[in-house]
Design a protein around this motif. Structure first.
Motif: not given
Length: 476
Positions: A355, A342, A360, A357
């Motif tokens: 990206l 991330d 990630a 959360n």
């Protein structure tokens, strides 16, 4: 202003506008509702309306207050505020909602027990108020700042001060991305879910940002006050907690009509006329609310388009500068594992690749054996794929040399049964992850790759919703 005897008996009463402050109070059963209008002395045509409703049961007393601005002249700014009676109630006798005490003072989180109580409140799905968490830092009096904030936001938000000794425990509970430390301040909005929310939904104000943006902490408090008072307007209905004055009056009139035996009487006609007057008032207020909301939406759309135009111009400038210095095609360095994916994506491709959360988190837990392939795919998406989509060039063969295929994810209607996996919140709507990169099909997470994403046409960037494992479908 002298109150009539009915007021002291707890009965309904009205005062006319001869003193520019009309008052209407209604009692029905165990409900008392009061509406008080005050004309603004400095802005002609502006009225501040306060509505208060109280009720009682055998075990508790209930209260609600609503402050409304009625402005016949648009364009005048105003400062939002909390009715003084709310602050008074918070202090004495005290207010509770969703099992939590509201306070005008911050709560210190200096031990594990206090941290557990704070986390319990953060995760409470009935919570409607924001939680503001201050962290301590060198050269910052976090406790004094939190005390001033809690006093101004009494009834609107919960305020905590996180001690240094509890920072690591909070990171262990929610991850570093949802924690707060080093003098920063984070706002946890209602509905907090650390497993599915994006970090931006619960914004953090870093120490550097606060120092750069505000000359004093009081200015930051004003920003929170405006934001939180706006949130308090977005309830599903004014009657969400307690009925308004109009609702109580309507119930009282309906009850009186039901008690009358004769179909046509002067008393019945008078009550019906009062009902009609209430309905006309409701129609006018709803029309005013709609016009105000429509004007706000139009202004927000104009502002959004201006910012997007500026962002597109900045992206074009950055691209030209990169090409001039010969860095646009420079090969980035790939981290050895996916635990930094991330931060890497944010540093390498701002404005080109986002990206989420949730993606990630899944990457950091993944046993995929070729993290370098994931990074190469993300690099290809951010560079060649975005450029191809911007120019309308073919994208089918962009990933063939990597041994990876680009395919449609599937039918969104069929996959909607797994909505929480295939759809992601974006700009107030749920967007389907319509594309995915694919390698392998045996569902062994060590050697099977999937990267699910969609392309944001407005901002011209790739939004990654999940990687690198296979999402659930009818075959799995």
């Amino acid at each position: 202003m002298l109150l009539p005897d009915a007021a002291f008996r707890g009965d309904s009463f009205e005062l006319d506008a001869s003193e520019s402050m009309p008052v209407s109070a209604v009692r029905f059963d165990n409900y008392w509702a009061l509406q008080f209008d005050k004309f603004d002395p400095s802005v002609p045509g502006r009225i501040w309306r306060t509505e208060a409703t109280v009720a009682s049961t055998d075990t508790k007393a209930l209260g609600g207050v609503r402050l409304t601005l009625l402005d016949s002249i648009s364009g005048f700014d105003f400062n939002p505020s909390v009715p003084a009676i709310v602050s008074a109630w918070v202090k004495n006798p005290g207010l509770r909602e969703y099992g939590t005490q509201l306070s005008e003072r911050p709560i210190q989180v200096d031990d594990l027990s206090a941290l557990e109580l704070m986390c319990e409140l953060l995760l409470n799905n009935k919570r409607t108020r924001p939680v503001v968490v201050f962290s301590e830092g060198k050269g910052i009096d976090a406790r004094a700042n939190a005390a001033r904030t809690a006093m101004r936001l009494a009834g609107l938000a919960h305020v905590f001060v996180l001690g240094d000794s509890q920072v690591d425990e909070l990171i262990d509970s929610f991850g570093r991305e949802f924690s707060v430390w080093g003098g920063a301040i984070r706002t946890y909005n209602a509905g907090f879910d650390p497993f599915s929310d994006e970090v931006s939904v619960h914004p953090i104000a870093t120490r550097e940002w606060l120092q750069h943006r505000f000359r004093s902490h009081d200015q930051f408090i004003e920003v929170l006050l405006r934001s939180f008072t706006a949130l308090s307007l977005r309830r599903t209905s004014p009657d969400h907690d307690l009925p308004t004055v109009r609702t109580v009056k309507q119930a009282s009139l309906s009850y009186q009509l039901a008690k009358l035996d004769k179909p046509v009487t002067d008393e019945r006609s008078a009550i019906l006329e009062q009902e009609n007057s209430l309905l006309r008032q409701q129609i006018q207020e709803k029309t005013d609310e709609f016009n105000y909301a429509d004007a706000e939406v139009t202004a927000a759309q104009v502002e959004r388009d201006q910012y997007r135009a500026q962002a597109m111009a900045m992206r074009a400038l950055v691209q030209r500068l990169e090409e001039q210095v010969g860095t646009s095609q420079a090969q980035p360095t790939y981290p050895p594992a996916l635990d930094q994916v991330d931060a890497w994506a944010l540093e390498q491709y701002p404005g080109r690749l986002v990206l989420l959360n949730r993606a990630a988190r899944s990457a950091k837990k993944s046993p995929f054996s070729e993290p370098q392939l994931v990074y190469r795919c993300l690099d290809r998406l951010a560079r060649q794929y975005v450029e191809a989509r911007r120019t309308g060039s073919p994208v089918d063969a962009l990933f063939e040399d990597l041994g990876v295929g680009l395919e449609r994810t599937g039918d969104p209607n069929r996959l909607s049964q797994w909505k929480e996996k295939y759809f992601v919140p974006h700009r107030g709507t749920n967007r389907f992850l319509e594309w995915h990169l694919k390698r392998g099909s045996d569902h062994n997470e060590a050697n099977t790759l999937r990267i699910y994403f969609f392309y944001d046409e407005d901002d011209e960037q790739v939004i990654i919703g999940h990687l690198p494992s296979h999402l659930t479908n009818s075959q799995t």
